[in-house]
Design a protein around this motif. Structure first.
Motif, PDB file in Angstrom:
ATOM      1  N   ASP A  19       0.066   2.793  -8.932  1.00  0.00           N
ATOM      2  CA  ASP A  19      -0.434   3.914  -8.132  1.00  0.00           C
ATOM      3  C   ASP A  19      -1.917   3.736  -7.801  1.00  0.00           C
ATOM      4  O   ASP A  19      -2.345   3.984  -6.669  1.00  0.00           O
ATOM      5  N   HIS A  44      -2.365   0.794  -5.331  1.00  0.00           N
ATOM      6  CA  HIS A  44      -1.857   1.169  -4.012  1.00  0.00           C
ATOM      7  C   HIS A  44      -2.787   2.158  -3.330  1.00  0.00           C
ATOM      8  O   HIS A  44      -2.988   2.113  -2.109  1.00  0.00           O
ATOM      9  N   HIS A  45      -3.356   3.061  -4.100  1.00  0.00           N
ATOM     10  CA  HIS A  45      -4.280   4.043  -3.539  1.00  0.00           C
ATOM     11  C   HIS A  45      -5.493   3.351  -2.916  1.00  0.00           C
ATOM     12  O   HIS A  45      -5.975   3.748  -1.849  1.00  0.00           O
ATOM     13  N   LYS A  49       8.231   1.742  -6.450  1.00  0.00           N
ATOM     14  CA  LYS A  49       8.156   3.127  -5.975  1.00  0.00           C
ATOM     15  C   LYS A  49       7.002   3.324  -5.004  1.00  0.00           C
ATOM     16  O   LYS A  49       7.042   4.228  -4.165  1.00  0.00           O
ATOM     17  N   VAL A  50       5.963   2.496  -5.128  1.00  0.00           N
ATOM     18  CA  VAL A  50       4.780   2.693  -4.287  1.00  0.00           C
ATOM     19  C   VAL A  50       4.551   1.558  -3.291  1.00  0.00           C
ATOM     20  O   VAL A  50       3.938   1.771  -2.244  1.00  0.00           O
TER      21      VAL A  50
END
Length: 291
Positions: free
Chosen positions: A107, A110-111, A202-203
């Motif tokens: 997460d 990816h952010h 998921k990301v």
């Protein structure tokens, strides 16, 4: 780009690539909360420090960039720990009150960089565990032995199965209290690949994740390097260049294994029984046979 260290040595010298191995995201994000990471990475206390690690590569890319053209140079992190190591996740913002991570390494990366490409080289978890044990023992100045490894395996499997009595599989994979994360000599949880891979998938879109097995890579390095360069949209290497970077290499794990020998057969059997169902789940998820 975030690359597994199995491919690190084979890719570093290439003119279109520039790598670092800082492990900043797993050793410094929570540095202020952890005396161990503070002592190891005293100078790496801020995001600016991480950016400074990138500055040499950034300067080179900027110097080589031709206006109105697509730059072919890329940078990468050769840090396999990013995939599954997050033993201080409960100190990260967004995980307050969570019984298992709501925010993972995937997460965060990816952010900051949603277009990042991920390269994973997954080794048979049984062999990975033994290799990790040999490397960790050498790092900690401890004498490795087949019997001690066997005893550690029995102990961690017992602790993991006990965790499953009251917590989910994913929760136990991220439960750093199962083993002492500061001194552990094996890391059983990190071989349950499908749990961690699902967090990344998921990301990140599947097209941004390249997955190979370590065994396939070692069997035909040239083929996989060609595939990796295509995955990264880099120009193809000449046969001479490929030959130059696929030569034999030696490391201390191999030397230690030659001296100590492989793990005991009864240890291998126990680990294969433990990892077998998880390897099958990985195979089902990826629609591909693994070990």
């Amino acid at each position: 780009m975030y690359i597994d260290s199995d491919c690190y040595q084979q890719n570093v010298p290439r003119p279109a690539l520039e790598f670092n191995y800082p492990c900043w995201w797993v050793e410094n994000v929570t540095k202020d909360h952890c005396p161990w990471t503070r002592s190891v990475r005293e100078s790496c206390s801020s995001f600016e420090t991480y950016l400074n690690l990138r500055q040499v590569g950034a300067n080179f890319i900027q110097t080589e960039h031709i206006e109105s053209s697509v730059n072919e140079y890329i940078t990468g992190d050769a840090a396999p720990d990013y995939f599954s190591y997050n033993d201080f996740w409960d100190m990260l913002p967004g995980n307050e009150g969570c019984t298992e991570p709501c925010v993972t390494n995937a997460d965060i990366i990816h952010h900051l960089n949603p277009r990042a490409k991920i390269i994973l080289s997954l080794r048979n978890p049984t062999d990975r565990l033994y290799s990790f044990y040999l490397s960790k023992s050498a790092e900690m100045g401890k004498v490795a032995s087949q019997q001690l490894f066997h005893d550690l395996v029995i102990s961690e499997i017992y602790s993991f199965n006990d965790c499953l009595r009251w917590q989910s599989l994913r929760g136990c994979c991220y439960n750093y209290t199962i083993a002492d994360s500061l001194t552990e000599q094996i890391d059983l949880r990190r071989g349950i690949y499908h749990v961690f891979l699902l967090d990344w998938m998921k990301v990140f879109p599947r097209k941004q994740i390249y997955i190979q097995t370590f065994e396939d890579y070692m069997f035909d390095k040239t083929k996989h390097l060609v595939d990796i360069f295509k995955f990264l949209n880099l120009r193809s290497l000449t046969d001479v260049a490929l030959l130059d970077i696929t030569g034999p290499e030696a490391d201390r794990q191999k030397k230690t294994t030659q001296t100590l020998g492989g793990m005991m057969m009864k240890t291998r059997y126990i680990l294969e029984m433990f990892y077998g169902p998880h390897n099958q789940k990985l195979a089902t998820m990826m629609e591909k046979d693994f070990w």
